[in-house]
Scaffold this active site. Structure first.
Site, PDB file in Angstrom:
ATOM      1  N   CYS A 184      -1.958   2.108   7.655  1.00 31.70           N
ATOM      2  CA  CYS A 184      -1.378   1.308   6.588  1.00 31.70           C
ATOM      3  C   CYS A 184      -1.358  -0.177   6.944  1.00 31.70           C
ATOM      4  O   CYS A 184      -1.195  -0.546   8.081  1.00 31.70           O
ATOM      5  CB  CYS A 184       0.055   1.763   6.360  1.00 31.70           C
ATOM      6  SG  CYS A 184       0.274   2.415   4.743  1.00 31.70           S
ATOM      7  N   CYS A 219       4.526  -5.622  16.306  1.00 35.07           N
ATOM      8  CA  CYS A 219       3.917  -4.757  17.318  1.00 35.07           C
ATOM      9  C   CYS A 219       2.463  -5.204  17.481  1.00 35.07           C
ATOM     10  O   CYS A 219       1.783  -5.482  16.492  1.00 35.07           O
ATOM     11  CB  CYS A 219       3.988  -3.289  16.896  1.00 35.07           C
ATOM     12  SG  CYS A 219       5.682  -2.765  16.594  1.00 35.07           S
ATOM     13  N   CYS A 224       5.649  -7.418   8.033  1.00 31.38           N
ATOM     14  CA  CYS A 224       6.666  -6.875   8.941  1.00 31.38           C
ATOM     15  C   CYS A 224       7.002  -7.919   9.990  1.00 31.38           C
ATOM     16  O   CYS A 224       6.122  -8.641  10.468  1.00 31.38           O
ATOM     17  CB  CYS A 224       6.153  -5.601   9.617  1.00 31.38           C
ATOM     18  SG  CYS A 224       7.385  -4.866  10.708  1.00 31.38           S
ATOM     19  N   CYS A 275      -0.620  -3.599  15.417  1.00 29.66           N
ATOM     20  CA  CYS A 275      -0.418  -3.182  14.024  1.00 29.66           C
ATOM     21  C   CYS A 275      -0.858  -4.262  13.017  1.00 29.66           C
ATOM     22  O   CYS A 275      -0.522  -5.437  13.169  1.00 29.66           O
ATOM     23  CB  CYS A 275       1.057  -2.849  13.816  1.00 29.66           C
ATOM     24  SG  CYS A 275       1.461  -2.456  12.107  1.00 29.66           S
ATOM     25  N   GLU A 325       0.816  -1.217   0.000  1.00 33.00           N
ATOM     26  CA  GLU A 325       0.000   0.000   0.000  1.00 33.00           C
ATOM     27  C   GLU A 325       0.846   1.261   0.000  1.00 33.00           C
ATOM     28  O   GLU A 325       1.922   1.293   0.575  1.00 33.00           O
ATOM     29  CB  GLU A 325      -0.794   0.060   1.310  1.00 33.00           C
ATOM     30  CG  GLU A 325      -1.935  -0.891   1.390  1.00 33.00           C
ATOM     31  CD  GLU A 325      -2.561  -0.820   2.768  1.00 33.00           C
ATOM     32  OE1 GLU A 325      -2.761   0.288   3.297  1.00 33.00           O
ATOM     33  OE2 GLU A 325      -2.836  -1.895   3.320  1.00 33.00           O
ATOM     34  N   CYS A 373       2.738   8.345   1.781  1.00 32.42           N
ATOM     35  CA  CYS A 373       3.224   7.361   2.760  1.00 32.42           C
ATOM     36  C   CYS A 373       3.580   6.093   1.993  1.00 32.42           C
ATOM     37  O   CYS A 373       2.753   5.527   1.288  1.00 32.42           O
ATOM     38  CB  CYS A 373       2.111   7.119   3.774  1.00 32.42           C
ATOM     39  SG  CYS A 373       2.510   5.828   4.946  1.00 32.42           S
TER      40      CYS A 373
HETATM   41  N1  SAH Z   1       7.699   0.145  10.992  1.00 37.77           N
HETATM   42  C1  SAH Z   1       7.794   1.553  11.077  1.00 37.77           C
HETATM   43  C2  SAH Z   1       7.035   2.296  10.003  1.00 37.77           C
HETATM   44  C3  SAH Z   1       5.699   1.751   9.609  1.00 37.77           C
HETATM   45  S1  SAH Z   1       4.423   1.872  10.819  1.00 37.77           S
HETATM   46  C4  SAH Z   1       7.373   2.026  12.439  1.00 37.77           C
HETATM   47  O1  SAH Z   1       6.870   1.222  13.206  1.00 37.77           O
HETATM   48  O2  SAH Z   1       7.604   3.194  12.722  1.00 37.77           O
HETATM   49  C5  SAH Z   1       4.053   3.607  10.741  1.00 37.77           C
HETATM   50  C6  SAH Z   1       3.360   4.132  11.961  1.00 37.77           C
HETATM   51  O3  SAH Z   1       1.999   3.663  12.028  1.00 37.77           O
HETATM   52  C7  SAH Z   1       4.026   3.714  13.251  1.00 37.77           C
HETATM   53  O4  SAH Z   1       4.160   4.791  14.129  1.00 37.77           O
HETATM   54  C8  SAH Z   1       3.054   2.686  13.756  1.00 37.77           C
HETATM   55  O5  SAH Z   1       3.220   2.476  15.118  1.00 37.77           O
HETATM   56  C9  SAH Z   1       1.745   3.279  13.362  1.00 37.77           C
HETATM   57  N2  SAH Z   1       0.600   2.368  13.421  1.00 37.77           N
HETATM   58  C10 SAH Z   1       0.593   1.045  13.188  1.00 37.77           C
HETATM   59  N3  SAH Z   1      -0.647   0.552  13.352  1.00 37.77           N
HETATM   60  C11 SAH Z   1      -1.443   1.588  13.710  1.00 37.77           C
HETATM   61  C12 SAH Z   1      -2.832   1.719  14.024  1.00 37.77           C
HETATM   62  N4  SAH Z   1      -3.639   0.685  13.985  1.00 37.77           N
HETATM   63  N5  SAH Z   1      -3.302   2.953  14.356  1.00 37.77           N
HETATM   64  C13 SAH Z   1      -2.473   4.029  14.354  1.00 37.77           C
HETATM   65  N6  SAH Z   1      -1.165   3.963  14.056  1.00 37.77           N
HETATM   66  C14 SAH Z   1      -0.649   2.751  13.742  1.00 37.77           C
HETATM   67 FE1  SF4 Z   2       6.198  -3.330  11.917  1.00 38.91          FE
HETATM   68 FE2  SF4 Z   2       3.822  -2.288  12.393  1.00 38.91          FE
HETATM   69 FE3  SF4 Z   2       5.629  -2.444  14.343  1.00 38.91          FE
HETATM   70 FE4  SF4 Z   2       6.015  -0.693  12.343  1.00 38.91          FE
HETATM   71  S1  SF4 Z   2       4.354  -0.652  13.847  1.00 38.91           S
HETATM   72  S2  SF4 Z   2       7.531  -2.120  13.241  1.00 38.91           S
HETATM   73  S3  SF4 Z   2       5.104  -1.852  10.637  1.00 38.91           S
HETATM   74  S4  SF4 Z   2       4.664  -4.194  13.280  1.00 38.91           S
END
Ligand code: SAH
Ligand code: SF4
Length: 377
Positions: A359, A133, A129, A136, A101, A122
């Protein structure tokens, strides 16, 4: 030998994975004049054509040679969500069948320190990944692979192509003038491809996007943050903090066990010393997990230490995960408490929560639908 040359054909580098210097070196080997390289790059990055045939000012014989040594892969737009005056999501179908995406965010108040935001894109850097986390969507089904250099570059080119076809008022050469590397994947885990793609996107012969208009978001990979600090680029760095104490952060981000806050903060000190005020702290607000006022003091300390702004982001609900965003009163209370500590903080008060979902979700939805179709067949 025959097998080797066959393999070479399959592994031809994509033209959009090559720097100007690399292409020039190849042209020298081919005894082709170097001014042709500039013409070639203009076809790719300015006019954004998708075939060799379209490069009409290059001699046919040169185009044929180029087609032998480079590939020119164009991901297909599989799905687009959102309207032209709001956030739009692009789902790309890659050559190997995977989906990724990109999200286009129209003019909005500067989120990452730039006053002249017009269109921010973005960009994703991996399929899935590995960092898992807990909140996510991107990590839900694990890591599949790194994106190649050209797959990262093509996200910008593809959106520009779409804009010039669909946005009638777009008369300028380029629409995307800010990049946030915050799509699917952990960018610093695909370090070499990321840096090469950003070199191309930043170059005057490439997409000319200023380094200060490029923000790399990371969950906190300490060795790569230190390496990035030594690169000759002034990229902005967004740290996905989401917890200001190890206890809270480790509950939702497994990476915190490998790189606890003390080490992460030391790497950010290094980045800040070498690059100046280029760090933003991202803090998703998740109800009952990290929204307690006990996080305020340690968060304020980190913000002051790196001269970093704090972006508070109400959590976007992910199908199948139990987490929720706190109610608006709790969000506002958290923001005011930070502001009382003299922290430069913003709270994203977005509407369109459904379309605006973070995303990774459109890909997940599409893959689940495709699986559903396959199971039903
Ligand atoms: N892996 C990198 C970049 C991709 S995630 C990182 O973790 O920074 C980009 C951002 O989206 C991160 O700050 C992540 O924590 C946030 N994010 C992921 N899932 C989300 C959700 N469901 N709602 C809001 N932010 C989210
Ligand atoms: Fe990976 Fe999502 Fe954690 Fe970013 S926030 S490191 S994309 S699992």
């Amino acid at each position: 030998m025959a097998a080797e040359s066959c393999l070479e054909n399959i592994l031809n580098p994509d033209l959009k994975s090559q720097t100007k210097e690399e292409i020039e070196a190849r042209f020298k080997e081919l005894n082709e004049p170097l001014y042709r390289v500039q013409q070639l790059l203009e076809w790719v990055y300015l006019r954004r054509v998708t075939t060799w045939e379209a490069m009409t000012n290059l001699p046919k014989s040169l185009r044929e040679k180029l087609a032998q040594i480079y590939s020119l892969q164009i991901p297909k737009l599989a799905r687009k969500q959102g309207s032209t005056d709001s956030t739009q999501k692009f789902l790309w179908h890659l050559a190997d069948g995977n989906f990724i995406e990109s999200v286009l965010i129209p003019a909005n108040p500067a989120l990452y320190g730039e006053a002249t935001d017009r269109h921010t894109l973005c960009v994703s850097t991996q399929v899935g990944c590995a960092y898992g986390c807990k909140f996510c969507a991107s990590g839900l089904e694990g890591w599949k692979r790194n994106l190649t250099v050209h797959e990262i570059v093509e996200q910008v080119l593809g959106v520009e192509r779409w804009a010039s076809e669909h946005l009638k008022d777009e008369t300028r050469e380029r629409m995307v003038n800010n990049l946030v590397i915050m799509g699917m994947g952990e960018p610093l885990a695909n370090y070499d491809n990321l840096i090469k793609a950003l070199t191309i996107l930043n170059a005057p012969w490439g997409m000319s996007i200023g380094a200060r208009k490029i923000t790399i978001s990371t969950s906190g990979l300490v060795p790569q943050i230190r390496k990035l600090a030594d690169e000759p680029f002034q990229f902005r760095l967004a740290i996905s903090l989401h917890g200001a104490t190890d206890e809270v952060r480790a509950r939702i981000m497994p990476v915190n066990r490998k790189y606890p806050l003390k080490e992460l903060a030391a790497a950010c000190d290094d980045y800040q010393k070498k690059k100046g005020k280029m760090i933003t702290l991202e803090y998703i607000l998740i109800a009952g997990v990290n929204d307690a006022l006990s996080q305020i003091k340690p968060l304020a300390q980190l913000s002051h230490r790196f001269h970093a702004k704090v972006n508070l982001i109400p959590y976007n609900k992910v199908d199948g995960l139990p987490w929720e965003r706190p109610d608006e009163a709790t969000q506002e209370k958290f923001l005011s408490a930070l502001v009382r500590e003299n922290v430069p903080a913003t709270l994203r008060r977005e509407k369109g929560h459904d379309i605006d979902a973070a995303c990774g979700q459109l890909r997940l939805k599409t893959e689940r639908e495709l699986k559903g179709l396959a199971n039903a067949a």
